[in-house]
Write an enzyme that holds these catalytic residues in place. Sequence first.
Site, short mmCIF file in Angstrom:
data_model
loop_
_atom_site.label_atom_id
_atom_site.label_comp_id
_atom_site.label_asym_id
_atom_site.label_seq_id
_atom_site.Cartn_x
_atom_site.Cartn_y
_atom_site.Cartn_z
N SER A 1 -8.71 -2.35 0.29
CA SER A 1 -7.75 -1.78 1.24
C SER A 1 -8.13 -0.33 1.56
O SER A 1 -8.74 0.35 0.75
CB SER A 1 -6.35 -1.81 0.63
OG SER A 1 -5.43 -1.16 1.47
N ASN B 1 -5.45 1.39 2.93
CA ASN B 1 -4.09 1.91 3.05
C ASN B 1 -3.78 2.85 1.87
O ASN B 1 -3.61 2.42 0.73
CB ASN B 1 -3.13 0.71 3.08
CG ASN B 1 -1.68 1.12 3.22
OD1 ASN B 1 -1.26 2.16 2.71
ND2 ASN B 1 -0.91 0.30 3.89
N ASP C 1 -2.31 -9.19 0.71
CA ASP C 1 -1.82 -9.19 2.07
C ASP C 1 -0.32 -9.25 1.95
O ASP C 1 0.22 -10.08 1.21
CB ASP C 1 -2.35 -10.38 2.88
CG ASP C 1 -2.07 -10.16 4.36
OD1 ASP C 1 -2.53 -9.14 4.91
OD2 ASP C 1 -1.37 -10.99 4.96
P1 IMP Z 1 -1.30 -5.40 4.90
O1 IMP Z 1 -1.07 -6.17 3.66
O2 IMP Z 1 -1.99 -4.11 4.66
O3 IMP Z 1 -1.93 -6.22 6.00
O4 IMP Z 1 0.17 -4.98 5.36
C1 IMP Z 1 0.72 -5.36 6.56
C2 IMP Z 1 1.88 -4.48 6.95
O5 IMP Z 1 3.03 -4.88 6.22
C3 IMP Z 1 1.73 -2.99 6.67
O6 IMP Z 1 1.06 -2.35 7.70
C4 IMP Z 1 3.18 -2.56 6.60
O7 IMP Z 1 3.70 -2.36 7.89
C5 IMP Z 1 3.87 -3.77 6.00
N1 IMP Z 1 4.03 -3.61 4.55
C6 IMP Z 1 3.32 -4.19 3.56
N2 IMP Z 1 3.76 -3.79 2.35
C7 IMP Z 1 4.74 -2.91 2.61
C8 IMP Z 1 5.57 -2.13 1.75
O8 IMP Z 1 5.49 -2.15 0.52
N3 IMP Z 1 6.46 -1.34 2.38
C9 IMP Z 1 6.60 -1.29 3.72
N4 IMP Z 1 5.85 -1.98 4.56
C10 IMP Z 1 4.93 -2.80 4.00
#
Ligand code: IMP
Length: 203
Positions: free
Chosen positions: A16, A18, A79
């Site tokens: 990730s 993030n 994810d």
């Molecule tokens: P990914 O798992 O990085 O693809 O996450 C997808 C999206 O879900 C992120 O961009 C956030 O907008 C939302 N998301 C995932 N986990 C969280 C969390 O713990 N808090 C708030 N939003 C979340």
Amino acid sequence: MFFGMITTVMRILVASHNGHKIKEIKEYFKHLDIEIISLRDIDFDFEIEETGITFLDNALIKAKTIQSFYPNHAILADDSGFSVKALGNEPGVNSARFLGSGTVDALKNKEILKLLEGVIDRKAMFTCAMVLLTPSQQFVTQQVVYGSVSQEIRGTGSFGYDPIFIPEHTTKTFAEDLEYKAKVSHRSKALMEVLKYVEYLAE
Ligand code: IMP
């Protein structure tokens, strides 16, 4: 690092970029002799397309793509997303792309509040599918946290849909109470399962 061989420092590569997510994961592993590195740390900027239709599909796509570049590493991928019952469980796997990727979180949150104006059923949940791949093992878990959508945006210092999600049994949003989030969140629960598995392998 390979599980099964006891090394002084275990290293897990988190699939990730993030920063918020990585911070949560590092926080979780901080008491252990496990080094967490992220794609940022290794300057990996290849775009991985999340083409799956479930959270688990996408977690596996991320983990396996990274594994194809770093076959000797332990790789952790998740994810996750936010699903609102009254919106047919949207945005769900499209949480990052809701209203178009690049849309700031505040706008996404405002839109959800607007869509729920006058709606009684505000039930919502976060889901996290998490995968740990090693050269010889694959561990998979999916965890959720249930709650509801708040009436307004509340709390700062967090990300995504945290400012509009109130977990069950409390009144504060995740963004207002990060300590509570760390205890009950979808990602914390998934990490707990991964941790148990890592401990099992390392024993
Ligand atoms: P990914 O798992 O990085 O693809 O996450 C997808 C999206 O879900 C992120 O961009 C956030 O907008 C939302 N998301 C995932 N986990 C969280 C969390 O713990 N808090 C708030 N939003 C979340």
